[in-house]
Write an enzyme that holds these catalytic residues in place. Structure first.
Site, PDB file in Angstrom:
ATOM      1  N   ASP A 473       1.667   4.189  -2.413  1.00 30.09           N
ATOM      2  CA  ASP A 473       2.747   3.974  -2.389  1.00 30.09           C
ATOM      3  C   ASP A 473       4.103   4.337  -2.540  1.00 30.09           C
ATOM      4  O   ASP A 473       3.531   4.483  -4.232  1.00 30.09           O
ATOM      5  CB  ASP A 473       2.551   2.438  -2.110  1.00 30.09           C
ATOM      6  CG  ASP A 473       2.404   1.495  -0.941  1.00 30.09           C
ATOM      7  OD1 ASP A 473       2.548   2.197  -0.237  1.00 30.09           O
ATOM      8  OD2 ASP A 473       2.182   0.606  -0.866  1.00 30.09           O
ATOM      9  N   ASP A 794      -0.154  -2.341  -1.491  1.00 28.93           N
ATOM     10  CA  ASP A 794       0.348  -3.744  -2.166  1.00 28.93           C
ATOM     11  C   ASP A 794       0.548  -5.102  -1.267  1.00 28.93           C
ATOM     12  O   ASP A 794       0.641  -5.774  -0.946  1.00 28.93           O
ATOM     13  CB  ASP A 794       1.352  -3.882  -3.189  1.00 28.93           C
ATOM     14  CG  ASP A 794       2.735  -3.027  -2.369  1.00 28.93           C
ATOM     15  OD1 ASP A 794       2.247  -2.940  -0.870  1.00 28.93           O
ATOM     16  OD2 ASP A 794       3.743  -3.096  -3.210  1.00 28.93           O
ATOM     17  N   ASP A 798      -1.907  -3.273   3.737  1.00 28.88           N
ATOM     18  CA  ASP A 798      -2.348  -2.297   3.205  1.00 28.88           C
ATOM     19  C   ASP A 798      -3.773  -2.271   3.432  1.00 28.88           C
ATOM     20  O   ASP A 798      -5.040  -1.378   2.810  1.00 28.88           O
ATOM     21  CB  ASP A 798      -2.337  -1.797   2.408  1.00 28.88           C
ATOM     22  CG  ASP A 798      -0.696  -1.140   1.668  1.00 28.88           C
ATOM     23  OD1 ASP A 798      -0.289  -0.495   2.557  1.00 28.88           O
ATOM     24  OD2 ASP A 798       0.859  -1.681   0.795  1.00 28.88           O
TER      25      ASP A 798
END
Length: 1173
Positions: A473, A794, A798
């Site tokens: 990310d 997070d 996801d």
């Protein structure tokens, strides 16, 4: 609390309040009322609330709590609530006691055979044949005439039993400390989980275990609900209840439709407040837990040996179903202080197709099976040769007749041969392997905690060493996640610094303030800094905090606006989610009309704007041409500087006719754009360096982000993910989907294969894109090594990608509970550079196992060959059973401790990943193993056949039964052990390095084990006497033994000088199992063996049981073991248990397969299919 554990066996657990009589009269509701209320859903629940309590306010009133201010922080009141309604924690299942662990260690087949043999030997040594010393037998038992010697015959049997006892104790102790570590780890994971509740009118974060009935909890997107409750205020709330019901559709919750919230469910959208109505064992999760746990403890005592971890939850659910006709529910650990590691594993196992067997485990299993086969053959041949030799020698050459009174003496010989054979097997079977793996992993996990990696699944640690790709990310992992607004476009002006309040006209200023204050979650706020001169603390969503900070920079007060319009007065909220990429809030104005405020990703929101505020603050039309110009002149320049652009807009809506609030597309359109801001999220200072290390280590880092492509590209360049002149791809989600789908819109692997090798940045990606990319890389066959992918995430969205990845990293600080639940490792500091540490530890585990193998196999080869040839040539093994057991203990238990705890070095990052198919034993290692084995064999055979001449002592060969120990054989034993000790130092290096002492003092465990073993060896030789078959040695003999031992180090240097590439004849060993070699039963075994690698500690030989199973069909040799029925019986029992287990696992897939299909591809009901639209 104690009576709870037992009281929960009946179906509706007796409530703690009932036993204490009368206490709950202080509250307007009893535990039972609350429980029966929580069992209702939807309209029924609403009806019940209206009939019994009129509304949720009354429930709060009866529970003596305030919907706005929550409970008071009065400890007496909280304590009383705990007594009446229970604590928010599920009593753990009792850990196994030390004695149970000892009993389990005793179940080991080879140990059982040894015990039986030793007991027979003991019994026979006390047996005096009738008729005194018959002439005929006396020759056979020559040497037993000496009274003292005959009496000492029992010693060997007793010594074997004693050493078996030692081995068992060591195994049990290791198991026990391991269990303790895991409970510690589990409680650490649980302490991490905190929840926001309102007390005394302020929102505080408390550990989940401290929540009580009556608490008012704030719930938001991404939370895992820790208790049952009733909604008292909600905005666009959607819950994933699949963990309880198996239905994968998200359930909308609102006060007027369905206000019931259940523990163990996930908040997928929206926010709100709930009053807690049931905690711990009384909550829906708790009731099911007590069913699974407490109910079974009684009936399952018998087959509890493999207890919880084998049956997988599905098995348990079937039992629960029988007891309760309830829906089979897959439970979600709420707050069990249980070795919850196991439960989380099960959760993972039931809701997602089993990940492939861990690479290392696969290679080790295969290797151990091969070694086990060889050992079994060798030991069987040894026994046969010894027996034949004895029979031919006694009855053919000497022509004796078998006399009945001599039978015990003959049997004693046979028992002795049998013991030698079993001892060869004990030494050959590398039961130290699983121990080494476990110790190495457990040690790494403990140390990784210090490096901010909280490992939830043991094998993730080792898989990380093989990682070839990391999909990371951007926000929070590569960047600091401390957002600040640095540029702003407002009233047709582009300010590169934050303007002063007098540069903006007052009405616009007021609009900006209200739009931000009202349309940011009320949980996001700016707090005073913790310490003087520090930065103000950002609480909640960081992007929203940046906007609130902007309001403060413009010298306005957002808190005042919020006090004027509290959260309860918001008319309608469309919360942020990954599809909308925007958030909108509607408020009712004093005149009855409505105003909608909206904020979101600029390119998405600008499309919905039809007007814009002109320089004087008046509204003017916003034509497509103006939009294009704004994108070119404002948004792209901001994005190219790595800024995140957010658009803020509003719209007035009439009260008459009333707008249709459900058609969001109509409501959030024709907006008036107020401003576009550029938010900076600086790159973490340590990230560029960490990414460089990854690239050196042969790991490709890809950025997958929801941000705009220009922003993503700018940040990727700052981090070093892309550098000018490289051949790489940066695309956004739309383009990615266009390239990977065919005309029918189906995803094709060949198309993904064209993209992923060059892809470095995927921007504006949806969770589905992330999952597709990860799956595409993992399934790709264009490179010869299968890619091992790590993913960081997070957000709730996801989850699927984290589950699909080989290793999922969740953020400990910013991560939602859903992400943590799906992950394998939690990064407690949200920092990318911690991932590099994980790679280092993973590779270190691999190296530790290889070091141990190099050491172990040398000892195995030598010990087996010495015992075998010695037995064939001299009718007696030069190394006695007890000595072999001691050697086995050194090389298995101690060496695995010593070599598995080597700390990692930076040098590990300088080589490429090993790859999944690379052999465990490289050519260099094979060279070392064979080289040292040859050296040791030459020394030992020299000592065996000419040792008595060199040292001028009596020969120990051909000694009769029960003869006293000879110096000759003691020297052989001593030399053998000392050579192993010095070779242990050689084994510290496996890549052909010369300096084997490098960093030896940084590992105190290693030093203490080597010195400790040496000390014990001195004691055994000098004072071991008859039990250890040792005769004390003098100083000169000791020095010679030491000298030969030291020669090992010199010989190691000689071997290192031989270039490996000239030795083409050396084969590598320990390749991973090929896909076609995995039988059904293998897979069944792996279900529990691999997913619970940590449980493997005591089952030393699990690894080679499979080998034995196959051997039964492949070799008749085993028939020589017929005498020990227990051996085959155990093996057969084991295989039947496994095959049943496999059937259970395959057949009992209850209703929640739907969930699996929804969030993981290739789920049981959907082999290999794509589960996403």
């Amino acid at each position: 609390m104690g009576d709870l554990g037992n009281s929960t066996v009946e179906f509706h657990p007796k409530k703690p309040g009932m036993d204490r009589g009368g206490n709950d009269e202080d509250f307007g509701m009893t535990v039972d009322e609350l429980c029966s209320l929580m069992e209702l859903r939807g309209p029924e629940a609403l009806q019940k609330i209206q009939e019994s309590y009129t509304d949720t306010e009354t429930i709060c009133h009866r529970l003596k709590t305030s919907p706005a201010d929550g409970l008071s922080d009065n400890p007496a009141d909280l304590e009383k609530r705990r007594q009446v309604f229970g604590m928010n924690f599920i009593p753990p299942k009792k850990p196994k006691t030390f004695l149970q662990l000892v009993w389990e260690a005793l179940q080991d087949v080879t140990l059982i055979i040894l015990e039986i043999a030793a007991i027979i030997s003991l019994g026979l040594s006390f047996y005096q044949p009738p008729g005194g010393d018959s002439e005929a037998c006396s020759n056979v038992s020559a040497g037993a005439e000496d009274e003292g010697e005959a009496e000492a015959g029992w010693i060997e049997g007793a010594a074997i039993l004693l050493s078996v006892f030692c081995v068992v104790l060591v195994t049990a102790f290791n198991d026990w400390s391991k269990e303790k570590q895991f409970r510690g780890l589990q409680s650490r994971i649980e302490q991490e989980q905190r929840f926001a509740v309102v007390r005394n009118g302020t929102v505080i974060q408390i550990p989940v275990a401290e929540m009580v009935v009556g608490d008012v909890a704030q719930i938001k997107y991404g939370d895992l609900l820790p208790a049952d409750g009733v909604l008292i205020q909600g905005n666009d709330l959607k819950i994933d209840e699949s963990s309880l019901t198996g239905e994968s559709d998200h359930v909308g919750k609102s006060i007027d439709k369905d206000p019931m919230l259940l523990s163990g469910t996930h908040v997928m959208e929206g926010s709100g407040k709930m009053v807690v109505t049931a905690v711990g064992v009384n909550s829906q999760t708790g009731i099911i837990f007590t069913l699974l746990g407490a109910g079974e403890m009684e009936e399952e005592k018998k087959d509890c040996k493999k207890g919880k971890q084998d049956g997988t939850l599905e098995n348990n659910q079937n039992k629960a179903k029988k007891q309760d006709e309830a829906v089979a529910m897959e439970m979600q650990p709420l707050k069990s202080a249980e070795g919850g590691e196991v439960e989380e594993k099960e959760k993972k196992k039931t809701s997602v197709p089993k990940k492939e067997k861990s690479v290392l485990q696969g290679k080790l299993t295969k290797l151990a099976v091969q070694i086990g086969k060889a050992g079994l053959v060798m030991s069987a041949i040894t026994v046969i040769i010894l027996m034949l030799y004895f029979v031919i020698e006694t009855f053919v050459i000497q022509g004796r007749v078998w006399l009945t009174e001599c039978t015990p003496i003959y049997v004693q010989y046979f028992v002795k041969f049998f013991i030698i054979g079993v001892t060869v097997l004990v030494v050959a079977v590398p039961e130290g392997l699983p121990l080494a793996v476990t110790i190495s992993l457990a040690y790494s996990v403990k140390k990784m905690m210090k490096d901010n990696n909280l490992v939830r699944h043991l094998d993730a640690c080792e898989t990380m060493g093989n990682a070839t790709a990391i999909c990371s990310d951007k926000t929070g992992t590569l960047t600091t996640n401390r957002m600040t607004v640095v540029q702003i476009y407002i009233l047709d002006q582009h300010f590169r610094d934050i303007p002063t309040p007098d540069q903006i006209n007052p009405r616009t200023l007021e609009l900006v303030t209200s739009a931000i204050a009202v349309n940011c979650a009320y949980t996001s706020k700016i707090m005073a800094a913790d310490k003087e001169g520090g930065l103000p603390k950002q609480v909640g969503n960081k992007t929203e905090c940046a906007l609130l900070a902007l309001v403060m920079d413009l010298k306005q007060d957002y808190q005042a606006v919020r006090e004027q319009i509290p959260e309860e007065k918001l008319y309608k909220v469309y919360t942020f989610n990954s599809v909308r990429k925007s958030m909108s809030t509607v408020i009712q104005m004093p005149d009855g009309s409505f105003r909608l405020y909206s904020k979101g990703a600029s390119e998405i929101l600008l499309k919905k704007c039809s007007f814009v505020l002109a320089r004087d603050g008046e509204v003017r039309a916003f034509k497509p041409r103006d939009k294009d110009e704004m994108v070119k002149k404002v948004i792209e320049p901001m994005a190219c500087e790595g800024l995140r652009t957010i658009c803020i807009a509003y719209r007035e809506l009439p009260a008459d006719p009333m707008p249709d609030w459900d058609s969001e597309a109509d409501i959030v359109s024709n907006l008036i754009c107020i401003t576009v801001v550029g938010i900076e999220d600086p790159v973490r200072p340590e990230v560029p360096d960490a990414i460089k290390k990854c690239q050196q280590a042969g790991i490709t880092v890809r950025m997958v982000t929801g941000d705009n492509i220009n922003t993503a590209r700018a940040i990727a360049a700052k981090c070093g993910i892309i550098s000018p002149g490289d051949d790489f791809l940066c695309i956004d989600g739309k383009e990615f989907n266009r390239r990977i789908r065919n005309e029918k819109g189906e995803i094709e692997q060949e198309r993904i294969d064209k993209i992923w090798p060059k892809l470095r940045v995927l921007a504006r990606s949806s969770p589905t894109d992330k999952h597709t990319l990860v799956k595409g890389i993992i399934d790709s066959t264009i490179v010869e090594q299968r890619q091992v992918v790590a993913v960081t995430g997070d957000g709730t969205n996801d989850g699927p990608a984290l589950k699909k990845a080989d290793v999922g990293f969740a953020m400990g600080i910013a991560g939602t509970d859903v992400a943590k639940e799906a992950s394998d490792i939690i990064l407690t500091d949200d920092n990318f550079s911690s991932i590099v540490k994980a790679v280092m530890w993973g590779r270190n585990v691999y190296d530790s196992i290889s070091k141990f193998l190099q050491f172990q196999l040398t000892v195995n080869v030598v010990a087996v060959i010495v015992a075998f040839t010695g037995a064939c040539i001299t009718q007696d093994s030069p190394l006695k059973a007890v000595q072999m057991l001691w050697v086995n203990l050194i090389m298995d238990t101690f060496a695995s401790l010593a070599l598995a705890t080597e700390p990692p070095t930076e040098a590990l990052l300088l080589r490429k990943p090993y790859g999944r198919n690379n052999p465990l034993i490289s050519r260099t290692m094979m060279k070392n193993i064979l080289g040292h084995a040859i050296f040791q064999l030459i020394i030992i055979f020299t000592l065996l056949f000419v040792g008595e001449r060199i040292f001028d002592i009596d020969s120990g060969r051909n000694a009769p039964l029960h003869s006293p120990p000879s110096e000759h054989y003691t020297i052989i034993f001593n030399t053998f052990v000392l050579m192993q000790l010095f070779n242990e130092i050689n084994a510290r290096k496996i890549h052909g390095e010369r300096n084997v002492f490098d960093g030896i003092f940084s590992n105190p465990i290693f030093c203490s084990i080597v010195l400790g073993t040496f000390a014990i060896q001195i004691v055994i030789v000098q004072f071991g006497g008859k039990p250890f078959s040792c005769s004390p040695l003098n100083l000169e003999q000791w020095l010679w033994c030491l000298f030969v031992g030291l020669a090992e180090l010199v010989w190691g240097q000689v071997i290192a000088s031989v270039p490996t590439h000239h030795l083409k004849c050396l084969k590598e060993a320990g390749h991973g199992p090929g896909p076609d070699e995995m039988t059904d039963e293998d897979l069944a075994d792996d279900e529990d063996e691999i997913d619970h690698a940590e449980r493997e500690l005591r089952r030393g030989q699990i690894l080679w049981f499979r080998g034995l199973n196959r051997i039964q069909t492949q070799m008749e040799v085993v028939s020589t073991f017929k005498r020990s029925g227990s051996f085959q019986g155990a093996v057969r029992r084991r295989s039947s248990v496994l095959s049943q287990l496999h059937d259970v696992t395959n057949n009992s897939t209850p209703s929640h397969v739907v969930l699996s299909t929804a969030n993981a591809t290739g789920a049981p009901g959907n082999p290999g299919g794509e589960s996403f639209p």
